[in-house]
Design an enzyme around this catalytic site. Structure first.
Site, short mmCIF file in Angstrom:
data_model
loop_
_atom_site.label_atom_id
_atom_site.label_comp_id
_atom_site.label_asym_id
_atom_site.label_seq_id
_atom_site.Cartn_x
_atom_site.Cartn_y
_atom_site.Cartn_z
N LYS A 167 -1.47 4.79 1.36
CA LYS A 167 -0.78 6.08 0.89
C LYS A 167 0.72 5.75 0.34
O LYS A 167 1.32 4.70 0.35
CB LYS A 167 -0.37 6.97 2.00
N ARG A 223 -8.84 7.09 9.07
CA ARG A 223 -9.61 7.10 7.67
C ARG A 223 -9.06 6.01 6.97
O ARG A 223 -7.72 5.90 6.63
CB ARG A 223 -9.46 8.52 7.12
#
Length: 363
Positions: free
Chosen positions: A303, A338
């Site tokens: 991210k 995840r």
């Protein structure tokens, strides 16, 4: 215990703190987190009045004040998360598990285009992730990166269904990453086991109905405005409290609609409509989300937060930071991670598990 009077209108929260290696010789001073591998000896009590924290202090986990709300939250924090029976497979939540990311898109921020229009390659990649240690595969056909265009439902179905069918035939557990009710229906009919919706079933008016009818497990993620893309970054006054409250209200609404609480998973939505400071506050406060009484999912792999903290490293150069965030999640008791980099994360968790096992045996 000398605490200020807590009014009935005040909001109260408990964040597990003071984690210990083992409960051995703790004389019941340590309690178990969500039936998992972690034990802690204190809570951070947070009391919010009129949108402002008026109390923030540590209290012993084994000596909570006689407040019914605090007792109820503590019961949710410590209660085991029952496993999910999904066909012939069981997904357990007594230790951190890996969810492998499988994108069939041309424009996902990290791995777009690798498996687009090649179902055989997508199935092979998903099966490989399972062999490498992923407990389930998250299949998606629409990017949620900033500025990504909305994908027509029919195109999204065409992208993901062949791969989901192939993975289901192979015995792989599959979740479908989508906001659209039609895609959810098609994916569940094709063998998907779980719906993972970044909008928490709010983007599509029929989504909740689909999940209730299927009685399938569902991941509810916080993204602020359900139509807002990733990394909107509006900033929150108190991100940890606001995201917790939103997820609690959303879980209650989905339960009221007919989904059993044991089939709900919560995701704080790292990177979705949040500033860097918001994301850091959520990551540092992750353990508080166990008060929701459901398994937790953390999706921080590659991210923007990793790039922001590492000289703007591009997505493909964020492995080290992604592993650090995965271990942060494991240390906070998160049950599902995840990730893009499955074998590396699985290896990191195996080492983490070895350390925990050694600590819990007291040797």
């Amino acid at each position: 215990m000398d605490l200020p009077v807590i009014a009935s209108s005040d909001r109260v929260y408990l964040r597990p703190v003071a984690f210990v290696d083992s409960p051995i010789n703790m004389d019941d001073a340590a309690v178990r987190l969500a039936g998992g591998l972690l034990w802690f000896s204190a809570y951070e009590l947070i009391v919010v009045r009129d949108g402002r924290r008026i109390v923030q202090r540590a209290i012993p986990a084994g000596n909570l004040p006689s407040d019914e709300r605090l007792r109820a939250i503590a019961a949710r924090v410590t209660g085991p998360r029952p496993p999910l029976s999904l066909g012939e497979r069981i997904l357990r939540f007594d230790q951190p598990q890996v969810m492998g990311i499988l994108n069939m898109t041309p424009d996902s921020f990290s791995d777009g285009g690798q498996h687009l229009d090649n179902p055989a390659a997508a199935v092979a990649a998903g099966v490989d992730m399972g062999v490498q240690g992923a407990a389930l595969i998250d299949a998606g056909g629409e990017s949620t990166r900033p500025g990504a265009k909305e994908v027509w439902e029919g195109d999204e179905i065409a992208r993901v269904i062949p791969a989901i069918e192939g993975l289901a035939r192979s015995g792989t557990l599959v979740s479908v990453d989508t906001r659209k009710a039609g895609v959810m229906e098609a994916a569940l009919n094709a063998g998907a086991h779980i719906v993972n919706d970044v909008s928490a079933l709010l983007w599509d008016d029929r989504a909740l109905e689909v999940v209730v009818r299927a009685q399938c497990p569902v991941v509810l993620m916080h993204a602020g405005d359900p139509r807002q893309g990733a990394d909107g970054g509006r900033g929150y006054g108190d991100a940890l409290i606001e995201v917790y409250d939103w997820l609690e209200a959303r879980i209650d609404a989905v339960v009221a609609a007919g989904v059993d609480r044991s089939r709900i998973i919560a995701d704080p939505g790292i990177g979705f409509g949040k500033s860097l400071a918001d994301n850091l506050a959520l990551l540092n406060g992750l353990a508080m989300f166990h008060g929701l009484g459901v398994p937790l999912l953390l999706g921080a792999s590659r991210k923007r937060i990793v790039g922001a903290l590492s000289n703007e490293a591009p997505a493909e150069q964020r492995l080290g930071g992604s592993i650090a965030l995965a271990l942060k999640g494991a240390d906070a008791g998160v049950q599902l991670l995840r990730v893009h980099d499955v074998p590396e994360t699985v290896q990191a968790l195996r080492v983490w598990r070895g350390l925990r096992d050694a600590a819990l045996t007291g040797r």
